[in-house]
Design a protein around this motif. Structure first.
Motif, mmCIF file in Angstrom:
data_model
loop_
_atom_site.group_PDB
_atom_site.id
_atom_site.type_symbol
_atom_site.label_atom_id
_atom_site.label_comp_id
_atom_site.label_asym_id
_atom_site.label_seq_id
_atom_site.Cartn_x
_atom_site.Cartn_y
_atom_site.Cartn_z
ATOM 1 N N GLU A 35 38.234 34.348 54.597
ATOM 2 C CA GLU A 35 37.121 35.038 53.935
ATOM 3 C C GLU A 35 36.197 34.052 53.234
ATOM 4 N N ASP A 75 31.487 39.774 54.813
ATOM 5 C CA ASP A 75 32.850 39.578 55.326
ATOM 6 C C ASP A 75 33.330 38.154 55.087
ATOM 7 N N ARG A 76 32.382 37.233 54.995
ATOM 8 C CA ARG A 76 32.749 35.828 54.768
ATOM 9 C C ARG A 76 31.701 35.191 53.857
ATOM 10 N N ARG A 131 43.243 33.139 52.855
ATOM 11 C CA ARG A 131 41.955 33.712 52.469
ATOM 12 C C ARG A 131 40.891 32.652 52.217
#
Length: 378
Positions: free
Chosen positions: A50, A185-186, A266
Protein backbone atom coordinates in the motif's frame (compact mmCIF):
# COMPACT_ATOMS: atom_id res chain seq x y z
CA UNK A 1 46.16 9.94 -1.26
CA UNK A 2 44.23 9.01 -4.38
CA UNK A 3 47.28 8.71 -6.62
CA UNK A 4 46.05 11.47 -8.92
CA UNK A 5 48.71 13.75 -10.40
CA UNK A 6 47.61 17.38 -10.37
CA UNK A 7 49.62 19.93 -12.32
CA UNK A 8 50.25 23.16 -10.37
CA UNK A 9 48.45 26.20 -11.77
CA UNK A 10 50.55 28.82 -13.53
CA UNK A 11 50.32 32.46 -12.49
CA UNK A 12 47.80 34.32 -14.63
CA UNK A 13 47.87 37.91 -15.74
CA UNK A 14 45.04 40.24 -14.75
CA UNK A 15 43.78 40.18 -18.32
CA UNK A 16 43.67 36.41 -18.34
CA UNK A 17 41.75 36.35 -15.03
CA UNK A 18 39.09 38.68 -16.40
CA UNK A 19 38.35 36.31 -19.26
CA UNK A 20 36.08 33.73 -17.58
CA UNK A 21 34.47 32.54 -20.80
CA UNK A 22 33.86 28.78 -20.91
CA UNK A 23 34.13 27.36 -24.40
CA UNK A 24 31.69 24.52 -25.07
CA UNK A 25 32.30 22.27 -28.05
CA UNK A 26 29.29 20.12 -28.96
CA UNK A 27 30.04 16.51 -29.81
CA UNK A 28 29.16 15.13 -33.20
CA UNK A 29 29.03 11.53 -31.99
CA UNK A 30 25.29 11.65 -31.35
CA UNK A 31 22.90 12.99 -33.93
CA UNK A 32 19.67 14.86 -33.27
CA UNK A 33 17.53 11.88 -34.29
CA UNK A 34 16.50 9.56 -31.48
CA UNK A 35 15.49 5.95 -31.70
CA UNK A 36 11.87 5.21 -30.87
CA UNK A 37 11.62 3.70 -27.42
CA UNK A 38 8.81 1.31 -26.57
CA UNK A 39 8.09 0.22 -23.02
CA UNK A 40 5.90 -2.81 -22.47
CA UNK A 41 2.79 -1.77 -20.50
CA UNK A 42 1.46 -3.44 -17.40
CA UNK A 43 -1.56 -5.55 -18.36
CA UNK A 44 -2.81 -6.09 -14.82
CA UNK A 45 -2.72 -4.15 -11.52
CA UNK A 46 0.87 -3.73 -10.36
CA UNK A 47 1.42 -5.87 -7.31
CA UNK A 48 3.00 -4.27 -4.31
CA UNK A 49 2.43 -2.78 -0.89
CA UNK A 50 0.00 0.00 0.00
CA UNK A 51 2.84 2.37 0.88
CA UNK A 52 6.16 2.86 -0.92
CA UNK A 53 8.63 5.30 0.63
CA UNK A 54 11.84 6.34 -1.11
CA UNK A 55 14.65 7.60 1.11
CA UNK A 56 18.36 8.30 0.84
CA UNK A 57 21.04 10.92 0.43
CA UNK A 58 20.17 14.14 -1.40
CA UNK A 59 20.64 14.03 -5.16
CA UNK A 60 20.55 10.25 -5.64
CA UNK A 61 17.27 10.21 -7.59
CA UNK A 62 14.51 9.65 -5.00
CA UNK A 63 12.06 11.92 -6.81
CA UNK A 64 12.68 10.14 -10.11
CA UNK A 65 12.06 6.73 -8.54
CA UNK A 66 8.91 7.88 -6.75
CA UNK A 67 7.51 9.52 -9.88
CA UNK A 68 8.27 6.47 -12.03
CA UNK A 69 6.78 4.04 -9.51
CA UNK A 70 3.61 6.09 -9.14
CA UNK A 71 3.14 6.44 -12.89
CA UNK A 72 3.65 2.70 -13.42
CA UNK A 73 1.23 1.91 -10.60
CA UNK A 74 -1.45 4.23 -11.99
CA UNK A 75 -0.99 2.86 -15.51
CA UNK A 76 -1.83 -0.59 -14.16
CA UNK A 77 -5.18 0.76 -12.91
CA UNK A 78 -4.26 1.28 -9.24
CA UNK A 79 -5.47 4.59 -7.78
CA UNK A 80 -2.10 6.04 -6.81
CA UNK A 81 -1.04 9.16 -4.94
CA UNK A 82 2.57 10.36 -5.06
CA UNK A 83 3.50 12.77 -2.27
CA UNK A 84 6.64 14.85 -1.84
CA UNK A 85 7.69 15.79 1.70
CA UNK A 86 10.99 17.28 0.52
CA UNK A 87 11.02 21.06 1.14
CA UNK A 88 12.86 21.40 -2.20
CA UNK A 89 10.09 19.87 -4.30
CA UNK A 90 10.94 18.63 -7.79
CA UNK A 91 7.96 16.44 -8.69
CA UNK A 92 6.63 19.25 -10.87
CA UNK A 93 9.86 19.30 -12.88
CA UNK A 94 9.96 15.52 -13.18
CA UNK A 95 6.38 15.22 -14.40
CA UNK A 96 6.66 18.46 -16.38
CA UNK A 97 3.39 19.76 -14.98
CA UNK A 98 2.17 21.76 -12.00
CA UNK A 99 1.72 19.70 -8.81
CA UNK A 100 -0.80 21.04 -6.25
CA UNK A 101 -0.17 21.42 -2.51
CA UNK A 102 -3.11 19.10 -1.80
CA UNK A 103 -3.83 15.80 -3.60
CA UNK A 104 -5.11 16.45 -7.12
CA UNK A 105 -5.42 14.34 -10.22
CA UNK A 106 -2.65 15.14 -12.71
CA UNK A 107 -3.61 12.69 -15.47
CA UNK A 108 -6.96 12.15 -17.15
CA UNK A 109 -6.14 8.77 -18.72
CA UNK A 110 -4.81 7.04 -15.59
CA UNK A 111 -5.73 7.39 -11.88
CA UNK A 112 -2.59 9.30 -10.91
CA UNK A 113 -2.77 11.91 -8.14
CA UNK A 114 0.04 14.03 -6.70
CA UNK A 115 0.79 16.54 -3.96
CA UNK A 116 3.80 18.60 -2.91
CA UNK A 117 3.24 19.21 0.80
CA UNK A 118 3.48 22.86 1.83
CA UNK A 119 3.63 22.87 5.67
CA UNK A 120 3.45 26.66 6.01
CA UNK A 121 0.31 26.85 3.89
CA UNK A 122 -1.23 24.01 5.91
CA UNK A 123 -0.53 25.83 9.16
CA UNK A 124 -2.11 28.99 7.77
CA UNK A 125 -5.18 27.03 6.64
CA UNK A 126 -5.51 25.50 10.11
CA UNK A 127 -5.00 21.94 8.80
CA UNK A 128 -2.20 21.22 11.29
CA UNK A 129 -3.94 20.65 14.60
CA UNK A 130 -0.78 20.60 16.69
CA UNK A 131 0.81 23.72 15.25
CA UNK A 132 -2.18 25.66 13.90
CA UNK A 133 -2.28 29.42 14.22
CA UNK A 134 -4.87 30.55 16.72
CA UNK A 135 -6.31 33.04 14.23
CA UNK A 136 -6.88 30.34 11.63
CA UNK A 137 -7.80 27.55 14.01
CA UNK A 138 -9.52 29.12 17.00
CA UNK A 139 -9.12 27.12 20.14
CA UNK A 140 -6.55 24.86 18.47
CA UNK A 141 -4.94 22.00 20.36
CA UNK A 142 -8.24 20.73 21.67
CA UNK A 143 -9.45 24.18 22.77
CA UNK A 144 -6.38 25.00 24.84
CA UNK A 145 -6.02 28.36 23.13
CA UNK A 146 -9.26 29.70 24.57
CA UNK A 147 -8.78 27.96 27.90
CA UNK A 148 -5.32 29.48 28.33
CA UNK A 149 -6.47 32.90 27.13
CA UNK A 150 -3.84 32.96 24.39
CA UNK A 151 -4.19 33.46 20.66
CA UNK A 152 -1.79 30.64 19.94
CA UNK A 153 -1.68 27.85 22.56
CA UNK A 154 1.87 26.95 21.50
CA UNK A 155 2.96 30.26 23.04
CA UNK A 156 1.79 29.00 26.40
CA UNK A 157 3.41 25.59 25.96
CA UNK A 158 6.72 26.74 24.46
CA UNK A 159 7.01 30.15 26.16
CA UNK A 160 6.49 32.10 22.94
CA UNK A 161 7.80 31.45 19.47
CA UNK A 162 7.20 28.58 17.09
CA UNK A 163 7.10 24.98 18.12
CA UNK A 164 10.39 23.22 17.38
CA UNK A 165 10.07 21.30 14.10
CA UNK A 166 6.68 22.89 13.37
CA UNK A 167 7.07 22.51 9.59
CA UNK A 168 7.99 18.84 9.89
CA UNK A 169 5.14 18.21 12.34
CA UNK A 170 2.71 19.84 9.92
CA UNK A 171 4.13 17.78 7.04
CA UNK A 172 3.76 14.59 9.06
CA UNK A 173 0.18 15.45 10.00
CA UNK A 174 -0.73 15.96 6.33
CA UNK A 175 1.11 12.77 5.37
CA UNK A 176 -0.87 10.90 8.02
CA UNK A 177 -4.05 12.23 6.47
CA UNK A 178 -3.04 11.23 2.94
CA UNK A 179 -1.88 7.75 3.96
CA UNK A 180 -5.27 7.27 5.57
CA UNK A 181 -7.24 8.59 2.56
CA UNK A 182 -9.66 5.93 1.22
CA UNK A 183 -9.51 7.50 -2.27
CA UNK A 184 -6.10 5.93 -2.90
CA UNK A 185 -5.08 2.28 -3.12
CA UNK A 186 -1.38 3.07 -3.02
CA UNK A 187 0.64 6.02 -1.72
CA UNK A 188 4.20 6.63 -2.95
CA UNK A 189 6.27 9.03 -0.84
CA UNK A 190 9.25 11.03 -2.08
CA UNK A 191 10.97 11.81 1.20
CA UNK A 192 13.44 14.57 1.98
CA UNK A 193 17.18 13.80 2.30
CA UNK A 194 18.16 11.38 5.06
CA UNK A 195 18.30 13.78 8.04
CA UNK A 196 14.86 15.24 7.37
CA UNK A 197 13.41 11.78 6.74
CA UNK A 198 14.63 10.44 10.07
CA UNK A 199 13.16 13.41 11.92
CA UNK A 200 9.92 12.82 10.05
CA UNK A 201 9.93 9.16 11.12
CA UNK A 202 10.56 10.20 14.73
CA UNK A 203 7.55 12.51 14.70
CA UNK A 204 4.89 9.83 15.22
CA UNK A 205 6.49 9.09 18.59
CA UNK A 206 6.88 12.80 19.42
CA UNK A 207 3.38 13.69 18.24
CA UNK A 208 1.82 10.75 20.05
CA UNK A 209 3.47 11.86 23.29
CA UNK A 210 2.42 15.47 22.65
CA UNK A 211 -1.19 14.52 21.89
CA UNK A 212 -1.29 12.51 25.10
CA UNK A 213 -0.04 15.45 27.16
CA UNK A 214 -2.41 17.87 25.46
CA UNK A 215 -5.37 15.61 26.11
CA UNK A 216 -4.40 15.28 29.77
CA UNK A 217 -4.12 19.05 30.19
CA UNK A 218 -7.36 19.55 28.28
CA UNK A 219 -9.23 17.12 30.51
CA UNK A 220 -7.80 18.63 33.70
CA UNK A 221 -8.76 22.14 32.64
CA UNK A 222 -12.20 20.96 31.58
CA UNK A 223 -12.70 19.44 35.00
CA UNK A 224 -11.53 22.66 36.64
CA UNK A 225 -13.94 24.75 34.59
CA UNK A 226 -16.73 22.29 35.29
CA UNK A 227 -16.15 22.71 39.03
CA UNK A 228 -16.15 26.50 38.70
CA UNK A 229 -19.31 26.76 36.59
CA UNK A 230 -21.48 27.68 39.53
CA UNK A 231 -19.25 30.61 40.39
CA UNK A 232 -19.79 32.18 36.94
CA UNK A 233 -23.50 31.77 36.41
CA UNK A 234 -23.38 28.26 35.07
CA UNK A 235 -21.50 29.13 31.87
CA UNK A 236 -20.03 26.23 29.94
CA UNK A 237 -16.26 25.92 29.60
CA UNK A 238 -14.99 27.75 26.50
CA UNK A 239 -14.29 24.56 24.55
CA UNK A 240 -16.05 22.29 22.12
CA UNK A 241 -16.15 18.51 22.27
CA UNK A 242 -15.27 18.06 18.57
CA UNK A 243 -11.83 19.58 19.21
CA UNK A 244 -10.95 16.78 21.59
CA UNK A 245 -12.33 14.32 19.05
CA UNK A 246 -9.92 15.76 16.46
CA UNK A 247 -7.01 14.88 18.74
CA UNK A 248 -8.43 11.36 19.18
CA UNK A 249 -8.59 10.96 15.39
CA UNK A 250 -5.00 12.21 15.05
CA UNK A 251 -3.78 9.83 17.72
CA UNK A 252 -5.48 6.89 16.00
CA UNK A 253 -3.87 7.87 12.71
CA UNK A 254 -0.46 7.99 14.37
CA UNK A 255 -0.97 4.47 15.71
CA UNK A 256 -2.07 3.20 12.29
CA UNK A 257 0.92 4.80 10.58
CA UNK A 258 3.35 3.35 13.10
CA UNK A 259 1.87 -0.12 12.59
CA UNK A 260 1.85 0.25 8.80
CA UNK A 261 5.48 1.39 8.59
CA UNK A 262 6.57 -1.66 10.59
CA UNK A 263 4.55 -4.11 8.49
CA UNK A 264 6.57 -5.30 5.45
CA UNK A 265 3.39 -6.57 3.78
CA UNK A 266 1.97 -3.05 3.75
CA UNK A 267 5.06 -0.83 3.44
CA UNK A 268 8.19 -1.02 1.32
CA UNK A 269 10.83 1.47 2.43
CA UNK A 270 13.23 1.75 -0.47
CA UNK A 271 16.74 3.14 0.01
CA UNK A 272 18.04 4.87 -3.12
CA UNK A 273 21.79 5.10 -3.58
CA UNK A 274 24.34 5.71 -6.31
CA UNK A 275 27.48 3.57 -6.67
CA UNK A 276 29.76 6.01 -4.87
CA UNK A 277 31.45 5.60 -1.51
CA UNK A 278 29.71 8.52 0.26
CA UNK A 279 26.29 7.34 -0.88
CA UNK A 280 27.04 3.83 0.36
CA UNK A 281 28.04 5.10 3.82
CA UNK A 282 24.91 7.26 4.05
CA UNK A 283 22.70 4.35 2.97
CA UNK A 284 24.21 2.08 5.61
CA UNK A 285 23.54 4.66 8.32
CA UNK A 286 19.98 5.12 7.11
CA UNK A 287 19.31 1.40 7.23
CA UNK A 288 20.72 1.11 10.75
CA UNK A 289 18.57 4.01 11.93
CA UNK A 290 15.48 2.56 10.28
CA UNK A 291 16.14 -0.68 12.14
CA UNK A 292 16.05 1.30 15.39
CA UNK A 293 12.47 2.32 14.45
CA UNK A 294 11.67 -1.32 13.55
CA UNK A 295 11.07 -0.23 9.96
CA UNK A 296 12.28 -2.92 7.54
CA UNK A 297 13.97 -2.00 4.25
CA UNK A 298 12.33 -4.01 1.50
CA UNK A 299 14.25 -2.73 -1.50
CA UNK A 300 17.57 -1.09 -2.33
CA UNK A 301 17.66 0.86 -5.59
CA UNK A 302 21.10 1.45 -7.12
CA UNK A 303 20.80 4.36 -9.52
CA UNK A 304 23.13 5.47 -12.35
CA UNK A 305 24.92 2.17 -12.75
CA UNK A 306 27.21 2.03 -15.82
CA UNK A 307 25.70 -0.98 -17.53
CA UNK A 308 23.49 -1.59 -20.57
CA UNK A 309 19.76 -1.16 -20.09
CA UNK A 310 19.24 -4.60 -21.64
CA UNK A 311 21.07 -6.14 -18.64
CA UNK A 312 18.47 -4.62 -16.30
CA UNK A 313 15.11 -5.10 -18.00
CA UNK A 314 13.62 -6.81 -21.03
CA UNK A 315 10.55 -4.56 -21.04
CA UNK A 316 12.19 -1.74 -23.05
CA UNK A 317 12.74 -1.89 -26.80
CA UNK A 318 15.09 0.75 -28.17
CA UNK A 319 18.72 1.78 -28.51
CA UNK A 320 20.31 3.70 -25.63
CA UNK A 321 23.73 5.29 -25.61
CA UNK A 322 25.97 3.54 -23.08
CA UNK A 323 29.50 4.04 -21.69
CA UNK A 324 32.37 2.69 -23.80
CA UNK A 325 34.32 0.56 -21.35
CA UNK A 326 36.82 -0.60 -24.00
CA UNK A 327 38.19 2.63 -25.44
CA UNK A 328 37.10 5.41 -23.06
CA UNK A 329 39.63 5.89 -20.22
CA UNK A 330 37.21 8.13 -18.31
CA UNK A 331 34.47 5.48 -18.52
CA UNK A 332 36.91 2.81 -17.35
CA UNK A 333 37.92 4.88 -14.31
CA UNK A 334 34.27 5.56 -13.38
CA UNK A 335 33.52 1.87 -13.82
CA UNK A 336 36.26 0.99 -11.34
CA UNK A 337 34.92 3.55 -8.85
CA UNK A 338 31.41 2.12 -9.16
CA UNK A 339 32.55 -1.47 -8.79
CA UNK A 340 34.46 -0.57 -5.63
CA UNK A 341 31.41 1.14 -4.16
CA UNK A 342 29.16 -1.79 -5.06
CA UNK A 343 31.56 -4.17 -3.32
CA UNK A 344 31.40 -1.90 -0.26
CA UNK A 345 27.60 -2.03 -0.42
CA UNK A 346 27.31 -5.83 -0.37
CA UNK A 347 26.12 -5.75 3.24
CA UNK A 348 23.23 -3.49 2.20
CA UNK A 349 22.15 -6.00 -0.43
CA UNK A 350 21.66 -8.87 1.99
CA UNK A 351 17.95 -9.33 2.56
CA UNK A 352 16.27 -6.59 0.52
CA UNK A 353 15.44 -6.87 -3.16
CA UNK A 354 17.98 -5.00 -5.27
CA UNK A 355 16.90 -2.95 -8.28
CA UNK A 356 19.38 -1.33 -10.68
CA UNK A 357 18.74 1.70 -12.85
CA UNK A 358 21.40 2.45 -15.50
CA UNK A 359 23.18 5.73 -16.02
CA UNK A 360 21.38 7.38 -18.94
CA UNK A 361 22.93 9.86 -21.34
CA UNK A 362 19.63 11.76 -21.40
CA UNK A 363 18.04 13.52 -18.44
CA UNK A 364 15.33 11.48 -16.76
CA UNK A 365 12.42 13.83 -17.17
CA UNK A 366 8.99 13.46 -18.72
CA UNK A 367 6.73 10.49 -19.20
CA UNK A 368 8.76 8.47 -21.71
CA UNK A 369 11.94 8.35 -19.58
CA UNK A 370 9.92 7.73 -16.42
CA UNK A 371 8.39 4.69 -18.11
CA UNK A 372 11.90 3.38 -18.83
CA UNK A 373 12.92 3.84 -15.18
CA UNK A 374 9.68 2.19 -14.03
CA UNK A 375 10.51 -0.88 -16.13
CA UNK A 376 13.81 -1.18 -14.22
CA UNK A 377 11.99 -1.05 -10.88
CA UNK A 378 9.41 -3.76 -11.58
Amino acid sequence: MSGLDVEPANEESDAEREDNTIEVTPTDSVGDERETVDVDPIDEPLEGPEYVLYGGKGGVGKTTMAAATALDSARSGVRTLVVSTDPAHSLSDTYECDIPAEPGRIRDDVPLYAAEIDPEAAIERGQATLVGDGAEAPGGLGGLGEMLGDENPMDAIFGGGAMPGADEAAAMQLLLEYLDDPRFDRVVVDTAPTGHTLRLLQLPEVMDSMVGRIMQVRQRLSGMFEGMKGMFGGEEPPTEEHELEDLDVLRERIERLRAALRDPTRTDFRIVMVPEEMSVFESKRLREQLQEFDIPVGTVVVNRVMEPLSDVTEDVDGVFLQPDLEDCAFCQRRWDVQQGALMEAQELFRGPDVRRVPLFADEVRGEKMLEVVAACLR
